[in-house]
Design a protein around this motif. Structure first.
Motif, mmCIF file in Angstrom:
data_model
loop_
_atom_site.group_PDB
_atom_site.id
_atom_site.type_symbol
_atom_site.label_atom_id
_atom_site.label_comp_id
_atom_site.label_asym_id
_atom_site.label_seq_id
_atom_site.Cartn_x
_atom_site.Cartn_y
_atom_site.Cartn_z
ATOM 1 N N ALA A 154 0.829 -1.347 -0.058
ATOM 2 C CA ALA A 154 -0.058 0.027 0.240
ATOM 3 C C ALA A 154 0.978 1.147 -0.110
ATOM 4 C CB ALA A 154 -0.876 0.076 1.335
ATOM 5 N N ASP A 155 2.000 0.976 0.512
ATOM 6 C CA ASP A 155 2.941 2.577 0.646
ATOM 7 C C ASP A 155 3.550 2.433 -0.405
ATOM 8 O OD1 ASP A 155 4.348 4.219 2.485
ATOM 9 O OD2 ASP A 155 6.250 3.014 1.846
ATOM 10 N N TYR A 156 4.057 1.309 -1.131
ATOM 11 C CA TYR A 156 4.914 1.439 -2.113
ATOM 12 C C TYR A 156 4.006 1.871 -3.521
ATOM 13 C CZ TYR A 156 8.154 0.611 -6.177
ATOM 14 O OH TYR A 156 8.946 0.636 -7.003
ATOM 15 N N TRP A 157 2.929 1.329 -3.866
ATOM 16 C CA TRP A 157 2.071 1.463 -5.026
ATOM 17 C C TRP A 157 0.919 2.657 -4.850
ATOM 18 C CZ3 TRP A 157 3.525 -3.794 -4.830
ATOM 19 C CH2 TRP A 157 4.531 -4.309 -5.580
ATOM 20 N N LEU A 158 1.092 3.233 -3.348
ATOM 21 C CA LEU A 158 0.408 4.442 -3.138
ATOM 22 C C LEU A 158 -1.140 4.011 -3.019
ATOM 23 C CD1 LEU A 158 2.260 7.427 -5.006
ATOM 24 C CD2 LEU A 158 2.389 6.493 -2.809
ATOM 25 N N GLY A 159 -1.473 2.535 -2.708
ATOM 26 C CA GLY A 159 -2.818 2.409 -2.691
ATOM 27 C C GLY A 159 -3.373 3.108 -1.565
ATOM 28 N N ALA A 160 -4.853 3.017 -1.500
ATOM 29 C CA ALA A 160 -5.626 3.301 -0.376
ATOM 30 C C ALA A 160 -5.344 2.003 0.489
ATOM 31 C CB ALA A 160 -7.077 3.632 -0.492
ATOM 32 N N PRO A 161 -5.155 2.169 1.905
ATOM 33 C CA PRO A 161 -4.683 0.943 2.687
ATOM 34 C C PRO A 161 -5.780 0.010 2.416
ATOM 35 C CG PRO A 161 -4.426 2.874 4.016
ATOM 36 C CD PRO A 161 -4.872 3.188 2.537
ATOM 37 N N GLY A 162 -7.187 0.608 2.658
ATOM 38 C CA GLY A 162 -8.320 -0.287 2.490
ATOM 39 C C GLY A 162 -8.588 -0.796 0.920
ATOM 40 N N GLU A 163 -8.079 -0.431 0.065
ATOM 41 C CA GLU A 163 -7.827 -1.018 -1.464
ATOM 42 C C GLU A 163 -7.073 -2.419 -1.347
ATOM 43 O OE1 GLU A 163 -7.467 2.103 -4.105
ATOM 44 O OE2 GLU A 163 -9.673 1.696 -4.514
ATOM 45 N N ALA A 164 -5.997 -2.233 -0.833
ATOM 46 C CA ALA A 164 -4.808 -3.128 -0.646
ATOM 47 C C ALA A 164 -5.337 -4.513 0.228
ATOM 48 C CB ALA A 164 -3.616 -2.526 -0.026
ATOM 49 N N TYR A 165 -6.073 -3.953 1.121
ATOM 50 C CA TYR A 165 -6.778 -5.210 1.855
ATOM 51 C C TYR A 165 -8.042 -5.960 1.127
ATOM 52 C CZ TYR A 165 -3.610 -3.771 5.701
ATOM 53 O OH TYR A 165 -2.687 -3.512 6.359
ATOM 54 N N ALA A 166 -8.553 -5.049 0.375
ATOM 55 C CA ALA A 166 -9.533 -5.496 -0.209
ATOM 56 C C ALA A 166 -9.111 -6.505 -1.475
ATOM 57 C CB ALA A 166 -10.533 -4.300 -0.920
ATOM 58 N N ASN A 167 -8.070 -6.127 -1.946
ATOM 59 C CA ASN A 167 -7.274 -7.094 -2.974
ATOM 60 C C ASN A 167 -7.137 -8.442 -2.330
ATOM 61 O OD1 ASN A 167 -6.780 -6.144 -5.913
ATOM 62 N ND2 ASN A 167 -6.823 -4.052 -4.752
ATOM 63 N N ALA A 168 -6.375 -8.247 -1.257
ATOM 64 C CA ALA A 168 -6.128 -9.619 -0.474
ATOM 65 C C ALA A 168 -7.069 -10.556 -0.110
ATOM 66 C CB ALA A 168 -5.228 -9.026 0.932
ATOM 67 N N LEU A 169 -8.173 -9.836 0.459
ATOM 68 C CA LEU A 169 -9.541 -10.616 0.973
ATOM 69 C C LEU A 169 -10.487 -10.998 -0.199
ATOM 70 C CD1 LEU A 169 -10.375 -9.660 4.519
ATOM 71 C CD2 LEU A 169 -9.288 -11.583 3.812
ATOM 72 N N PRO A 170 -10.609 -12.291 -0.492
ATOM 73 C CA PRO A 170 -11.677 -12.364 -1.381
ATOM 74 C C PRO A 170 -13.060 -11.932 -0.944
ATOM 75 C CG PRO A 170 -10.581 -14.629 -0.822
ATOM 76 C CD PRO A 170 -9.888 -13.465 0.101
ATOM 77 N N LEU A 171 -13.901 -11.403 -1.879
ATOM 78 C CA LEU A 171 -15.131 -10.684 -1.600
ATOM 79 C C LEU A 171 -15.813 -11.494 -0.642
ATOM 80 C CD1 LEU A 171 -16.460 -8.264 -2.884
ATOM 81 C CD2 LEU A 171 -17.737 -9.576 -4.141
#
Ligand code: ADP
Ligand code: ZN
Ligand code: ZN
Length: 722
Positions: free
Chosen positions: A85-102
């Motif tokens: 999230a820090d490196y690709w400047l993602g919103a932290p929530g979006e990084a976690y949303a990518n990691a967790l299946p819907l």
């Protein structure tokens, strides 16, 4: 004194959200909580537990409920996600949303991960014999005839099987049964050659430690055998393995090979899975039931509590970069995770990316090579066909057509490669030179004859094909240029007795049709395959002896600094399809630029030499990987809004920063789908200098009033500048 939960919520904002702990239950980092958000509720991940909040504790609301007793995301995954999230400047929530299946982002108990296996009942067998069921129901009954199948296997074979199961199970035609005994290995490994053994030994000596490797070997050189040997070693040590592939189209054969060889459950994770299946696969990896995980880009987020090795096949492939939302690069994240996990990571490719080659030169990655191809006679002969001197037939030169004729006369197969779908990229009036443009992109629309439509390949806008010129009324509207559809037509006309098979996104809408089309090819009969990039990999075609590459010239003229690298990769990948088995192969490359230095060098000295030359050019021009880029993109219906935002963004850069700035400028496609597009490119000599500026700048961008009137995004290490 209650602590403060710092929670990542799936919203595109750059911050975490503070809550007080819920009244009951533990909320530790890595676990999910249900919290009040706006007027509703949201499921978030606890990132941190802090002593206090900048907002002031008295103003915080308590979380509604802790959803997990223990962290769902382990410490390594949490650390890697924070890094990403820090490196690709993602919103932290979006990084976690990518990691967790819907399905795991819902406030529900975790799904059951036990193997779900279905069998045909006696009634089901009679229904099948009587032919009383049709369509999807029949397909499912048919699939279960020989043996019961696990839900995961059914999902791979029959993507829509659950709908049919919901009809057939209540009718008593199929039933859930106890899981089959674990798969057993049915094939044995070939004896590895010296280079394969050396590669396996080098990586195996680092099991248990972090070390990236780049395995350089053309298609057919035996990379997959190296992966299999290393995965087997990791399994023998009681560890898990993750294998990433760029496209799911490549997965079915690889899955089969893994299962048959390793005799352990292989979990397949990709975006075509149903959400339930995806969540179950993810959880099986997390609790260690899944020993081998094979997947596409997003599988890089799979929990690996017992990781032994990470492998990224076709590491150069652009599909590893996510192009919207959270713009991470799965290959690079795999390296970061391997470091966090303390395991080796193996990147494999026949045409490695310049980034990875530069990492080998810099000593960060260790290079491994497979130079011989087991079973192949010799590398294919590549010949340039100069189009300038020839009369073309629908874009095909006489030299090329006669080579096709010779090949099919010998009973062998031909691949004609053209990276453009449709019939023709332009429809032109010969009287007044009007051409059909997309009204939303101001770019030519592609003529699709079979569907009787003009289609914009940038925004999918569709329009009927005019019979007279809308500008001057003339009836002479002519297609210009060639796409796969036109080549298919021309080749069918030239070779009426030979089957011509077109393979592109249009003919392979369903994900299994690609495999089925190729499965239908006989190995002892002539055929002509016409297709796009899709044909560049996968599926061994032993009777394919001629590859004709038609029109790579776009890549020679492009303004994108990566175009040369991509062209070289495509040519080598496609050429590698010729003569893979016992028969020697031949490659024809048709071009208007036979003297282009890149083509010359590629053909004379091969990819490795061409890549070193391209790297030298990048070094001189200070382009990536010798500099580091971030691209700010913006789009809006009004050009003025884009300009205002980009100018404000530019002005908001900290005074005296060390970066080079290009722009604000229009994007290479200044209009797309009715939106004006612009960009600002930042470049730094060092990654840390770039990131230092970006972090502070990103939060000021959110606060700019002009930001509210545009859609904007920041892309770190962009792979294309569009
Ligand atoms: P890649 O992954 O580089 O495309 P593969 O591992 O799929 O290459 O190997 C290509 C073909 O050669 C496969 O059919 C594979 O079974 C076979 N092969 C690979 N290594 C050996 C070997 N050492 N001996 C015999 N056959 C091999
Ligand atoms: Zn006209
Ligand atoms: Zn368009």
């Amino acid at each position: 004194m209650p602590a403060v939960l710092r929670v990542a919520l799936p919203v595109p904002l750059p911050s975490l959200f503070d809550y007080l702990p819920p009244a009951t239950g533990q909320a530790v980092p890595g676990s999910r909580v249900l919290v009040p958000f706006g007027r509703g509720k949201a499921v978030g991940v606890v990132v941190d537990v802090a002593a206090d909040s900048a907002i002031g504790k008295s103003r915080l609301k308590p979380a509604i409920q802790a959803l997990d007793d223990a962290p769902l995301l382990d410490a390594e995954l949490m650390r890697s996600l924070a890094w990403a999230a820090d490196y690709w400047l993602g919103a932290p929530g979006e990084a976690y949303a990518n990691a967790l299946p819907l399905a795991l982002r819902e406030p529900r108990p975790l799904p059951d991960t036990r193997d779900e296996t279905w069998a045909l009942t006696v009634a089901g067998q009679s229904a099948l014999d009587a032919g009383s069921r049709r369509g999807g129901s029949r397909d499912l009954l048919q699939a279960l005839v020989a043996i019961p199948l696990a839900a995961t296997e059914l999902s791979e074979r029959l993507p829509g099987w659950r709908t049919a199961a919901r009809r057939l199970a209540p009718a008593g035609l199929i039933e859930r049964v106890a899981a089959r005994s674990v798969a057993t290995a049915v094939t044995t490994a070939p004896a590895l050659n010296d280079e394969q053994q050396a590669a396996v030994a080098a990586v195996a000596s680092m099991l248990g430690q972090f070390q990236p490797f780049l395995l350089d070997g053309v298609t057919g050189s035996g990379k997959t055998e190296v992966y299999l040997a290393l995965i087997a070693q990791a399994l023998a040590q009681g560890r898990q393995a993750l294998l990433l592939v760029p496209e799911i189209g490549l997965a079915p054969q690889t899955v089969r090979r893994l299962r048959e060889r390793l005799g352990v459950p292989v979990e397949v994770l990709h975006s075509n899975l149903s959400e339930g299946d995806r969540a179950r696969a993810w959880l099986r990896a997390r609790n260690g039931e899944a020993r081998v995980i094979l997947g596409t880009r997003s599988a890089v987020f799979t929990p690996l509590p017992q990781a032994g090795i990470l492998i990224v096949d076709e590491e150069h492939d652009g599909a590893y970069k996510q192009q919207d939302g959270f713009r991470y690069h799965a290959r690079d994240l795999a390296v970061v995770r391997a470091r966090a996990l303390g395991v080796p990571v193996l990147l494999g490719s026949g045409t490695p990316s310049l980034e990875s080659l530069a990492n080998v030169v810099a000593g960060r990655y260790r290079g491994l090579h497979l130079r011989t191809r087991p079973g192949a006679l010799r590398p294919p002969q590549v010949q340039i066909v100069d189009m300038r001197a020839q009369r073309l037939e629908h874009g095909l030169s006489p030299t090329l057509l006669s080579a096709v004729a010779d090949t099919v006369a010998r009973g062998e197969q031909v691949l004609v490669f053209k990276n453009r779908r449709g019939y023709a990229p332009v429809l032109l009036c010969y009287q007044c030179s009007w051409h059909a443009d997309c009204p939303r992109c101001e770019r030519p629309m592609t003529l699709h004859v079979g569907r009787r439509q003009l289609i914009c390949h940038h925004c999918d806008h569709r329009a009927p094909v005019p019979t007279v010129c809308p500008s001057c009324g003339a009836t002479e509207l002519k297609p210009q240029g060639q796409g796969t559809e036109r080549l298919e037509e021309a080749l069918t006309a030239q070779f009426p007795t030979v089957p011509v098979l077109r393979i592109d996104r249009e003919t392979t809408r369903r994900r299994d049709t690609f495999e089925q089309l190729l499965d239908g090819l006989r190995n002892d009969a002539p055929a002509i395959l016409v297709g796009t990039q899709m044909l560049a990999k996968g599926h061994d075609l032993p009777n394919l002896t001629l590859v004709a590459i038609v029109g790579v010239d776009e890549g020679l003229l492009s303004v994108d600094f990566r175009a040369g690298e991509r062209l070289a990769q495509t040519v080598v990948q496609v050429a590698g399809r010729a003569g893979r088995a016992a028969k020697p192969g031949r490659v024809l490359l048709q071009t208007h630029h036979p003297d282009h230095p890149l083509l010359r060098q590629l053909l004379a000295q091969g990819y490795a030499a061409a890549a070193q030359e391209l790297l030298a050019e990048r070094r001189l021009a200070l382009l990536p990987p010798f500099s580091h880029q971030a691209l700010l993109r913006a789009e809006a219906h009004q050009r003025g809004h884009v300009d205002a935002f980009l100018h404000a963004a530019n002005a908001a850069l900290p005074a005296g920063h060390p970066l080079q700035v290009a722009g604000p400028m229009p994007a290479p496609m200044p209009l797309r789908a009715g939106r004006h597009r612009g960009q600002l490119l930042l470049e730094g000599d060092s990654r840390s200098a770039l990131h230092e500026v970006l972090r502070a700048w990103q939060s000021t961008l959110f606060a700019l009033p002009a930001a509210r009137r545009v859609r904007w995004s920041l892309d770190v290490d962009p792979v294309d500048l569009y």
